[in-house]
Design a protein around this motif. Sequence first.
Motif, PDB file in Angstrom:
ATOM      1  N   LEU A 379       0.664  -1.304  -0.001  1.00 23.38           N
ATOM      2  CA  LEU A 379      -0.024  -0.060  -0.168  1.00 23.38           C
ATOM      3  C   LEU A 379       0.643   1.252  -0.077  1.00 23.38           C
ATOM      4  O   LEU A 379       0.458   2.286  -0.571  1.00 23.38           O
ATOM      5  CB  LEU A 379      -1.071  -0.078   1.428  1.00 23.38           C
ATOM      6  CG  LEU A 379      -1.903   1.037   1.284  1.00 23.38           C
ATOM      7  CD1 LEU A 379      -2.866   1.401  -0.083  1.00 23.38           C
ATOM      8  CD2 LEU A 379      -2.852   0.980   2.511  1.00 23.38           C
ATOM      9  N   PRO A 380       2.030   1.534   1.059  1.00 20.46           N
ATOM     10  CA  PRO A 380       2.566   2.643   0.933  1.00 20.46           C
ATOM     11  C   PRO A 380       3.212   2.935  -0.418  1.00 20.46           C
ATOM     12  O   PRO A 380       3.534   4.269  -0.896  1.00 20.46           O
ATOM     13  CB  PRO A 380       3.547   2.450   1.795  1.00 20.46           C
ATOM     14  CG  PRO A 380       3.647   1.127   2.298  1.00 20.46           C
ATOM     15  CD  PRO A 380       2.384   0.580   1.981  1.00 20.46           C
ATOM     16  N   ALA A 381       3.663   1.995  -1.155  1.00 22.13           N
ATOM     17  CA  ALA A 381       4.332   2.249  -2.516  1.00 22.13           C
ATOM     18  C   ALA A 381       3.420   2.531  -3.536  1.00 22.13           C
ATOM     19  O   ALA A 381       3.782   3.052  -4.575  1.00 22.13           O
ATOM     20  CB  ALA A 381       4.960   1.031  -3.016  1.00 22.13           C
ATOM     21  N   ALA A 382       2.057   2.653  -3.307  1.00 21.55           N
ATOM     22  CA  ALA A 382       1.116   2.971  -4.287  1.00 21.55           C
ATOM     23  C   ALA A 382       0.318   4.039  -3.741  1.00 21.55           C
ATOM     24  O   ALA A 382      -0.596   4.551  -4.664  1.00 21.55           O
ATOM     25  CB  ALA A 382       0.184   1.804  -4.290  1.00 21.55           C
ATOM     26  N   ILE A 383       0.623   4.901  -2.679  1.00 17.74           N
ATOM     27  CA  ILE A 383      -0.198   6.119  -2.537  1.00 17.74           C
ATOM     28  C   ILE A 383      -0.113   7.219  -3.591  1.00 17.74           C
ATOM     29  O   ILE A 383      -1.231   7.715  -3.883  1.00 17.74           O
ATOM     30  CB  ILE A 383       0.499   6.559  -1.114  1.00 17.74           C
ATOM     31  CG1 ILE A 383       0.254   5.698  -0.102  1.00 17.74           C
ATOM     32  CG2 ILE A 383      -0.272   8.070  -0.892  1.00 17.74           C
ATOM     33  CD1 ILE A 383      -1.136   5.195   0.207  1.00 17.74           C
ATOM     34  N   PRO A 384       1.011   7.547  -4.233  1.00 17.69           N
ATOM     35  CA  PRO A 384       1.113   8.349  -5.332  1.00 17.69           C
ATOM     36  C   PRO A 384      -0.006   7.933  -6.539  1.00 17.69           C
ATOM     37  O   PRO A 384      -0.649   8.697  -6.963  1.00 17.69           O
ATOM     38  CB  PRO A 384       2.333   8.467  -5.959  1.00 17.69           C
ATOM     39  CG  PRO A 384       3.222   8.139  -4.588  1.00 17.69           C
ATOM     40  CD  PRO A 384       2.407   7.021  -3.838  1.00 17.69           C
ATOM     41  N   SER A 385       0.016   6.886  -6.797  1.00 20.43           N
ATOM     42  CA  SER A 385      -0.868   6.186  -7.748  1.00 20.43           C
ATOM     43  C   SER A 385      -2.452   6.405  -7.371  1.00 20.43           C
ATOM     44  O   SER A 385      -3.205   6.853  -8.182  1.00 20.43           O
ATOM     45  CB  SER A 385      -0.630   4.642  -8.058  1.00 20.43           C
ATOM     46  OG  SER A 385      -1.371   4.098  -9.014  1.00 20.43           O
ATOM     47  N   LEU A 386      -2.628   5.840  -6.225  1.00 21.64           N
ATOM     48  CA  LEU A 386      -4.079   6.069  -5.660  1.00 21.64           C
ATOM     49  C   LEU A 386      -4.427   7.789  -5.525  1.00 21.64           C
ATOM     50  O   LEU A 386      -5.422   7.887  -6.052  1.00 21.64           O
ATOM     51  CB  LEU A 386      -4.119   5.682  -4.099  1.00 21.64           C
ATOM     52  CG  LEU A 386      -5.241   6.127  -3.278  1.00 21.64           C
ATOM     53  CD1 LEU A 386      -6.525   5.346  -4.095  1.00 21.64           C
ATOM     54  CD2 LEU A 386      -5.002   5.383  -1.834  1.00 21.64           C
ATOM     55  N   ALA A 387      -3.495   8.598  -5.103  1.00 21.21           N
ATOM     56  CA  ALA A 387      -3.907   9.768  -5.118  1.00 21.21           C
ATOM     57  C   ALA A 387      -4.270  10.482  -6.739  1.00 21.21           C
ATOM     58  O   ALA A 387      -5.026  11.294  -6.665  1.00 21.21           O
ATOM     59  CB  ALA A 387      -2.737  10.596  -4.721  1.00 21.21           C
ATOM     60  N   VAL A 388      -3.290   9.989  -7.492  1.00 17.09           N
ATOM     61  CA  VAL A 388      -3.614  10.700  -8.658  1.00 17.09           C
ATOM     62  C   VAL A 388      -4.986  10.237  -9.300  1.00 17.09           C
ATOM     63  O   VAL A 388      -5.627  10.722 -10.027  1.00 17.09           O
ATOM     64  CB  VAL A 388      -2.513  10.215 -10.028  1.00 17.09           C
ATOM     65  CG1 VAL A 388      -2.702  10.564 -11.351  1.00 17.09           C
ATOM     66  CG2 VAL A 388      -1.137  10.915  -9.571  1.00 17.09           C
ATOM     67  N   SER A 389      -5.030   9.016  -9.417  1.00 19.46           N
ATOM     68  CA  SER A 389      -6.543   8.433  -9.787  1.00 19.46           C
ATOM     69  C   SER A 389      -7.492   8.789  -9.199  1.00 19.46           C
ATOM     70  O   SER A 389      -8.740   8.941  -9.471  1.00 19.46           O
ATOM     71  CB  SER A 389      -6.190   6.626  -9.778  1.00 19.46           C
ATOM     72  OG  SER A 389      -5.424   6.327 -10.799  1.00 19.46           O
ATOM     73  N   LEU A 390      -7.586   8.867  -7.808  1.00 19.90           N
ATOM     74  CA  LEU A 390      -8.613   9.391  -6.820  1.00 19.90           C
ATOM     75  C   LEU A 390      -8.945  10.732  -7.172  1.00 19.90           C
ATOM     76  O   LEU A 390     -10.297  11.165  -7.227  1.00 19.90           O
ATOM     77  CB  LEU A 390      -8.427   9.101  -5.414  1.00 19.90           C
ATOM     78  CG  LEU A 390      -9.374   9.440  -4.459  1.00 19.90           C
ATOM     79  CD1 LEU A 390     -10.562   8.690  -4.887  1.00 19.90           C
ATOM     80  CD2 LEU A 390      -8.972   9.061  -3.083  1.00 19.90           C
ATOM     81  N   VAL A 391      -7.946  11.619  -7.398  1.00 15.49           N
ATOM     82  CA  VAL A 391      -8.218  13.160  -7.786  1.00 15.49           C
ATOM     83  C   VAL A 391      -8.928  13.062  -9.256  1.00 15.49           C
ATOM     84  O   VAL A 391      -9.857  13.869  -9.307  1.00 15.49           O
ATOM     85  CB  VAL A 391      -6.777  13.809  -7.860  1.00 15.49           C
ATOM     86  CG1 VAL A 391      -7.077  15.103  -8.792  1.00 15.49           C
ATOM     87  CG2 VAL A 391      -6.459  14.001  -6.398  1.00 15.49           C
ATOM     88  N   ALA A 392      -8.295  12.098 -10.183  1.00 18.70           N
ATOM     89  CA  ALA A 392      -9.256  12.286 -11.415  1.00 18.70           C
ATOM     90  C   ALA A 392     -10.656  11.902 -11.254  1.00 18.70           C
ATOM     91  O   ALA A 392     -11.482  12.515 -11.776  1.00 18.70           O
ATOM     92  CB  ALA A 392      -8.517  11.389 -12.362  1.00 18.70           C
ATOM     93  N   ALA A 393     -10.684  10.760 -10.367  1.00 18.98           N
ATOM     94  CA  ALA A 393     -12.211  10.020 -10.367  1.00 18.98           C
ATOM     95  C   ALA A 393     -13.118  11.346  -9.593  1.00 18.98           C
ATOM     96  O   ALA A 393     -14.291  11.440 -10.060  1.00 18.98           O
ATOM     97  CB  ALA A 393     -12.318   8.977  -9.533  1.00 18.98           C
TER      98      ALA A 393
END
Length: 563
Positions: A379-393
């Motif tokens: 999970l911590p390695a994926a926080i930037p990916s989550l942030a980018v996709s969540l902001v887009a959604a």
Amino acid sequence: MSVSKCMQHLPGTLWRWRFSLLFAALLSLVALGYLQTSSDLVRLARRPSWLDPARHRSEGVELPRTPEVWDERPAHVRASPRRVVHLDLKGAPPTAAYLTRLLPLIRRLGGTGLLLEWEDMFPFSGALRPAAARNHYSRAEVRRILAEARRQGLQVIPLVQTFGHLELFLKLEPFAHLRETPAQPAALCPSRNESFRLVQKIVDQVMEMHRGTPFLHIGCDEVYHMGVCELCRTQMRDDLYLEHVTRVARYVRERYNARPLIWDDMMRHIPGDVLRRSGIAELVEPMVWVYAEDVYRFVGPNVYDAFAEVFPHVWGASAYKGAFGETLTVPPITRHLDNTLNWLDVMRREGPKFSEGFRGLVLTGWQRYDHMAVLCELLPAAIPSLAVSLVAASHGFFNSSLQDLLYNTLGCPSAPHELLSSLATDPQGSYAFSACDFPGSEFFKFTGQLESAVAQAEEFFATATQRKGWLTEYNINRNYTNPFRVDEVLEMFYSVQYTMKSAVSSARDALQDVVDRYTVAEWVEQHALAQYGLNVSEAAAPRRPGAPRNWAQRRRDRAERLP
């Protein structure tokens, strides 16, 4: 010709070339304007395909216009009404303290809910207790996580598997007789009453900790083994599936007044009239999942046409990690963003077919591809990916106008570079988010260092065991090599060994407050120790005590074994 004569002829020459000079001056002005805006043009040229308006216009799709050219947000762009973040906890639990630090960030990025897949991290009790992993959450930790979600205004949807992906129970001897296929512990036999009683117990224990939740996800995806056992083989697979799902869903609705959600994949091929006759429409809401960039390639408009005839609501599911490789350490941000943006377009196009449209979009983050697989991205390695996709959604689009929100939420200093251009050349975001300070950021930064260390180790072992001629498999199998050359190789090896041991220490430090020690040990073994553990013993074998000091005549007796 002298300089003075040249000066005498200059006016006439200028007059004859007046039009050419005027044209050259105009070209210079154009070039100057180009240079003044070149940085914007470079950014546009370097953008990945998912941000290229020309490409999408050629495909008949209108994308949000970028702020370099337009300031307003197009009226037709719509954010997902619900943005639910999936946390897959199986076999590698983030600490409760880490999750309570992460949930406020999810809220600030636009999340509205959580889909919690506890799996073997749930504190099962009674007859179900053996299914809980030894490092499962305590009931107090579960309550702490749920309480923080409530404080952040995040609606929690628990997810329990009730048909396929039931390895956490069916792998165990007390439940093995409930398998559809004796050798496969994934799928439950739906024809046994005891199978349904097991499902009831699972649902009861999870719902007891999630009182009042309006939704319960009951899984039901990838039921590969069905209609195989003696009790089931006389029935059609679709009938078996629909009967079991409707039975479970009816229990959830009648007992807990919660609406069941199910993954859609097992219904994609079932005709609408069959779905209607089963009564499933009044009981569940399907969640269509596609994690690849091209969403329509895997679920075309015809599936939505069929579902719209049966279900008033539908959900979508993209991914922010755990979709592009079973052993990845960092997710490719650009591919996941592409997946999310395309999902928003699918929701805009297909939503009007349903009487009540799309409920929302779930951003899934898989920890393992199944219960018995190794870890993929933590999970911590994926926080930037989550942030980018969540902001887009959350906004319905993604461009540089969202950069400040993204960087401020992730604790990044003022942006030293343009994010879109950076992601085009660095899809994992190692550079773009290297200075950020979000929960788990130290581990995210460490993954970049690990990549370099692993590359060094792989290069060494390829050189030592394949390119050099003294530590190949042939040499080792016969214990036949030159000790002097082995010593040369070992000198290089000690440097690699030190690098990898340092990486192990750094990984432990970075993960110390993020996951438990069992998860640290598993990750380290998989991603660091595996790079040199076995090969160390092989490389050192010729120098072990008892290694030969005299060598026999070269052996030829294996030639007779050749095919």
